[in-house]
Enzyme design. Structure first.
Site, PDB file in Angstrom:
ATOM      1  N   VAL A  44       1.406  -1.062  -0.294  1.00 30.24           N
ATOM      2  CA  VAL A  44       0.526   0.258   0.032  1.00 30.24           C
ATOM      3  C   VAL A  44       0.520   1.556   0.082  1.00 30.24           C
ATOM      4  CG1 VAL A  44      -1.859   1.135   1.482  1.00 30.24           C
ATOM      5  CG2 VAL A  44      -1.952  -0.691   1.547  1.00 30.24           C
ATOM      6  N   CYS A  45       1.746   1.500   0.941  1.00 34.09           N
ATOM      7  CA  CYS A  45       3.232   2.614   1.129  1.00 34.09           C
ATOM      8  C   CYS A  45       2.963   2.506  -0.583  1.00 34.09           C
ATOM      9  CB  CYS A  45       3.504   2.535   2.081  1.00 34.09           C
ATOM     10  SG  CYS A  45       2.706   1.793   4.005  1.00 34.09           S
ATOM     11  N   THR A  46       3.826   1.532  -0.512  1.00 29.20           N
ATOM     12  CA  THR A  46       4.470   1.940  -2.221  1.00 29.20           C
ATOM     13  C   THR A  46       3.315   2.520  -3.607  1.00 29.20           C
ATOM     14  OG1 THR A  46       5.899  -0.660  -2.101  1.00 29.20           O
ATOM     15  CG2 THR A  46       5.404   0.764  -4.638  1.00 29.20           C
ATOM     16  N   LEU A  49       3.781   6.532  -2.235  1.00 29.02           N
ATOM     17  CA  LEU A  49       4.831   7.228  -2.767  1.00 29.02           C
ATOM     18  C   LEU A  49       4.594   7.964  -4.130  1.00 29.02           C
ATOM     19  CD1 LEU A  49       7.081   5.320  -0.623  1.00 29.02           C
ATOM     20  CD2 LEU A  49       6.694   8.119  -0.102  1.00 29.02           C
TER      21      LEU A  49
END
Length: 219
Positions: A44-46, A49
């Protein structure tokens, strides 16, 4: 002590993918968004960003700098950038803070004081609360705080919408209603009398004695 809206954003010095920064100096006289991540190389963080990289120009139009932070070393951030480019098509050109000693996460009350002093051996679940967005104004005060669960990707279009509202209402004595978008009618605050409202805004509609709407100021 937990952070609240209108608190001064804690200052810090940290290493980033663009060198060492003193946070308040880096913000300068503009606005900033600090958004945090529990671990590098998480799905999810990928996507988040990359989404921010795609919107960096929109933030810049509003005089807003963006900076990310992840509970991992800066060297790891460099490798992660390649995956972000592959997954989203965007290059991350804004700085990413390395917080391997957890100092910034603790300073911003995203991890408890007893969380330890190293990111080594910690899983994303251990850092699940490091999923916050802080909007900070030129006065270095926190204007907005949002915290998301790890499984829910953040809507950065909503962050832009909120910044539009915060910047508008900081300049004029108005507020924005639910689901407001740039260019739509706004609410006149209670501090403005009916007579003053006519002088300021030209005209307004009284929906309720305490709810007056007018066109969005443009000056």
């Amino acid at each position: 002590m937990s952070l609240r809206i209108n608190d001064i954003a804690p200052d810090f010095t940290a290493e980033t993918t663009q060198g060492s920064v003193q946070f308040h100096d880096w913000i300068g006289n503009g606005w900033a968004v600090l958004f945090s991540h529990p671990k590098n190389f998480t799905p999810v963080c990928t996507t988040e960003l990359g989404a921010m990289a795609g919107l960096e120009g929109e933030f810049r139009k509003r005089g807003v700098k963006i900076i990310g932070i992840s509970v991992d070393p800066v060297e790891s951030h460099g490798r992660w950038k390649n995956d972000i480019k592959t997954a989203t098509g965007f290059d991350v050109d804004y700085p990413l803070i390395g917080d391997k000693d957890l100092k910034v996460a603790k300073l911003y009350d995203m991890l408890p004081a007893g969380a330890g002093e190293s990111s080594e051996g910690r899983t994303p679940a251990d850092n699940a609360t490091v999923r916050s967005v802080f909007v900070i104004g030129p006065d270095k005060k926190i204007k907005l705080i949002l915290t998301y669960p790890m499984t829910t990707g953040r809507n950065f279009g909503e962050i832009l919408r909120a910044i539009d509202s915060i910047q508008l209402t900081a300049k004029h004595q108005v507020a924005t209603p639910a689901n407001w978008q740039q260019g739509e009618d706004v609410i006149i605050t209670a501090a403005v009398s009916n007579e003053d409202a006519i002088t300021r805004f030209g005209s307004f509609d009284t929906v309720l004695p305490y709810l007056r709407k007018t066109r969005q100021p443009t000056a």
